[in-house]
Design a protein around this motif. Structure first.
Motif, PDB file in Angstrom:
ATOM      1  N   LEU A 141     -38.685 -17.495   6.498  1.00  0.00           N
ATOM      2  CA  LEU A 141     -39.790 -16.614   6.105  1.00  0.00           C
ATOM      3  C   LEU A 141     -39.343 -15.155   6.040  1.00  0.00           C
ATOM      4  O   LEU A 141     -39.716 -14.419   5.127  1.00  0.00           O
ATOM      5  N   GLN A 145     -38.476 -14.678   2.125  1.00  0.00           N
ATOM      6  CA  GLN A 145     -39.799 -14.285   1.646  1.00  0.00           C
ATOM      7  C   GLN A 145     -40.289 -12.965   2.225  1.00  0.00           C
ATOM      8  O   GLN A 145     -41.382 -12.515   1.894  1.00  0.00           O
ATOM      9  N   ASN A 147     -41.652 -12.137   4.845  1.00  0.00           N
ATOM     10  CA  ASN A 147     -42.949 -12.226   5.515  1.00  0.00           C
ATOM     11  C   ASN A 147     -42.707 -12.102   7.018  1.00  0.00           C
ATOM     12  O   ASN A 147     -42.718 -13.096   7.755  1.00  0.00           O
ATOM     13  N   GLU A 150     -45.613 -13.342   9.688  1.00  0.00           N
ATOM     14  CA  GLU A 150     -45.706 -14.792   9.867  1.00  0.00           C
ATOM     15  C   GLU A 150     -44.434 -15.336  10.511  1.00  0.00           C
ATOM     16  O   GLU A 150     -44.495 -16.248  11.340  1.00  0.00           O
TER      17      GLU A 150
END
Length: 279
Positions: A141, A145, A147, A150
């Protein structure tokens, strides 16, 4: 003179023809392109369940063995086949250990990020005792990504499952959240509070090194501002010492140090060949 028998003449003619063809083939350039990997059939989970007498664990195990043996051919990965096959295995048994390892290595790190992470998400939920799926998923993640929030949440789940690696996972979660602060003073305040509230001494020691390192960066950037007010653009860190703006460069507990990058002082990062920079 005796005549050469017809079968012998045919044999000699055939050999001559074969030799000519073989010689011609030897002169042709070799093709270096490997054969293309063709799509393979993936049987749906309900059908597999019926074929294996309703035993979903056996079906998942045997399908994992099959895709591990057939997913790569001639050095090429059949990604479309692996995506479909590993999702079927996850549907049969999301706890299958080999399946999530293969999904992380062959799918996520092979370009099919979301599809590989889908298998890992199922493994995180199913393998409630296992720290590895949250670690893989959290890293993916953050790495692929971006992120961080998260990723930090997932890594904290992994920390709850891992007495041995809890401090390292929580430290990584804290650092990912700290990176979201655009202002280094806010990031320092966040790291300091996390360090002071940590009950695990290993985690506290890890975060203390990050606090010291970030404080050094803040001090150097303040010195850069003072230098540039008096002398113009900073060209090298040594100029801060030469002009008596600082007595010396701050000590970095991680022994990486600081550098001037695109006119701005930054913390040096560990560089791994083939991968993006790691904190």
């Amino acid at each position: 003179m005796p005549r050469t028998p017809t079968p012998l003449r045919l044999a000699l003619l055939s050999f001559a023809l074969f030799a000519c063809i073989a010689f011609w083939r030897a002169q042709q350039p070799l093709s270096t392109a490997p054969p293309a990997v063709q799509g393979r059939v993936v049987i749906s989970a309900p059908v597999l369940l019926a074929l294996y007498g309703g035993d979903r664990f056996l079906a998942a195990n045997l399908e994992t063995f099959r895709l591990a043996a057939t997913g790569i051919e001639h050095g090429q990965t059949d990604t479309h086949y692996l995506v479909r096959a590993q999702q079927v295995v996850a549907e049969l048994n999301a706890c299958q250990e080999d399946n999530y390892y293969l999904a992380n290595g062959l799918l996520t790190w092979g370009g099919a990020v979301e599809e590989g992470n889908e298998v890992l998400r199922a493994a995180v939920d199913c393998r409630f005792w296992d720290e590895i799926p949250p670690f893989f998923y959290g890293i993916n993640l953050a790495f692929f990504q971006q992120n961080n929030e998260e990723a930090a949440r997932i890594l904290e789940i992994g920390a709850l499952r891992s007495p041995q690696n809890a401090a390292a996972m929580r430290k990584l979660a804290v650092m990912l959240r700290a990176e979201q602060f655009a202002d280094e003073d806010l990031a320092l305040n966040y790291l300091t509070r996390q360090r002071d509230s940590a009950s695990d001494h290993k985690l506290r020691d890890m975060l203390d090194k990050r606090v010291i390192r970030l404080q050094g960066l803040i001090d150097l950037r303040e010195a850069q501002r003072r230098y540039e007010d008096q002398h113009g653009q900073l060209q090298a860190l040594q100029q801060l010492i030469d002009q008596s703006i600082v007595n010396g460069l701050p000590n970095d507990p991680l022994r990486l140090g600081y550098e001037l990058r695109d006119g701005r002082i930054e913390m040096k990062k560990l560089k791994i060949a083939g991968l993006e920079e790691q904190p």
